[in-house]
Design a protein around this motif. Structure first.
Motif, PDB file in Angstrom:
ATOM      1  N   GLY A  63       0.818  -1.205   0.000  1.00  0.00           N
ATOM      2  CA  GLY A  63       0.000   0.000   0.000  1.00  0.00           C
ATOM      3  C   GLY A  63       0.859   1.264   0.000  1.00  0.00           C
ATOM      4  O   GLY A  63       0.387   2.339  -0.304  1.00  0.00           O
ATOM      5  N   HIS A  67       2.696  -0.519  -4.297  1.00  0.00           N
ATOM      6  CA  HIS A  67       1.327  -0.132  -4.662  1.00  0.00           C
ATOM      7  C   HIS A  67       0.655  -1.277  -5.416  1.00  0.00           C
ATOM      8  O   HIS A  67      -0.510  -1.566  -5.230  1.00  0.00           O
ATOM      9  N   ALA A  68       1.442  -1.921  -6.283  1.00  0.00           N
ATOM     10  CA  ALA A  68       0.840  -2.862  -7.208  1.00  0.00           C
ATOM     11  C   ALA A  68       1.411  -4.264  -7.040  1.00  0.00           C
ATOM     12  O   ALA A  68       2.268  -4.697  -7.796  1.00  0.00           O
ATOM     13  N   LEU A  69       0.955  -4.931  -6.004  1.00  0.00           N
ATOM     14  CA  LEU A  69       1.313  -6.335  -5.811  1.00  0.00           C
ATOM     15  C   LEU A  69       0.019  -7.144  -5.826  1.00  0.00           C
ATOM     16  O   LEU A  69      -0.756  -7.108  -4.874  1.00  0.00           O
ATOM     17  N   ALA A  70      -0.206  -7.834  -6.925  1.00  0.00           N
ATOM     18  CA  ALA A  70      -1.350  -8.738  -6.978  1.00  0.00           C
ATOM     19  C   ALA A  70      -0.957  -9.991  -6.212  1.00  0.00           C
ATOM     20  O   ALA A  70       0.190 -10.434  -6.280  1.00  0.00           O
TER      21      ALA A  70
END
Lengths: 76, 110
Positions: A63, A67-70
């Motif tokens: 977060g 930011h962008a960890l699936a």
């Protein structure tokens, strides 16, 4: 600062030593990843709890730096 | 710092609607791909939901993370229960679990 895939993988394995961790760099930019984590620690837990275990392993970076960890989690 | 008044107000919102989505932007104008995806899933399923745009209120934006112990937005709540973020909703939708879950909770979904 984005994180390196190896660092993500190492943090998860430190917290969940039995886990198999696979990190894919989705956009090739070192900032958008997908982590697949398979660990016996997830057995019987709802997905929210499984993901929380991984987020806790990442020590507050999710977060923020990440930011962008699936995330895909499952028990073996 | 998240004060108790913020958490109380979040609790009232979450418990005051059957389905609540905390998101960045609005369903018509989502401002983040993850928020957009979850709102599109709900619209596709014809589920009525209340949405909260966290970008309009910094206290809520930080408070919702404390409330759920979950670091990212969007966040989906059903009948007061935190269901998950984008990855979980997407996976549940693809496997058909989300439809089964709404049925079980008595919420109309296609």
């Amino acid at each position: 600062m984005p994180m390196a895939a190896d660092d993500i993988s190492r943090l998860i394995r430190e917290a969940l030593p039995d886990a198999q961790v696979e990190i894919e760099d989705l956009a090739g930019d070192g900032d958008h990843y997908r982590a697949t984590v398979v660990s016996p620690a997830f057995a019987g837990l709802p997905r929210v709890k499984q993901h929380q275990l991984v987020y806790n392993a990442l020590g507050g970076r999710m977060g923020g730096e990440l930011h962008a960890l699936a995330l895909i989690t499952r028990a073996p | 710092m998240t004060d108790t008044a913020t958490l109380e107000s979040i609790r009232n919102t979450v418990e005051g609607h059957d389905v609540v989505l905390y998101m960045k932007g609005t369903p018509l104008f989502p401002q983040c791909g993850f928020s957009s995806l979850v709102s599109r899933v709900l619209q596709h399923m014809g589920v009525e939901y209340h949405s909260v745009n966290v970008l309009e209120d910094m206290d809520v934006r930080e408070g919702i993370k404390v409330y759920s112990d979950w670091p990212t937005i969007p966040q989906l709540y059903v009948k007061g229960e935190f269901i998950g973020g984008c990855d979980i909703v997407k996976e549940m939708f693809e496997t058909g679990e989300l439809k089964a879950f709404f049925d079980e909770k008595g919420i109309e979904a296609a």
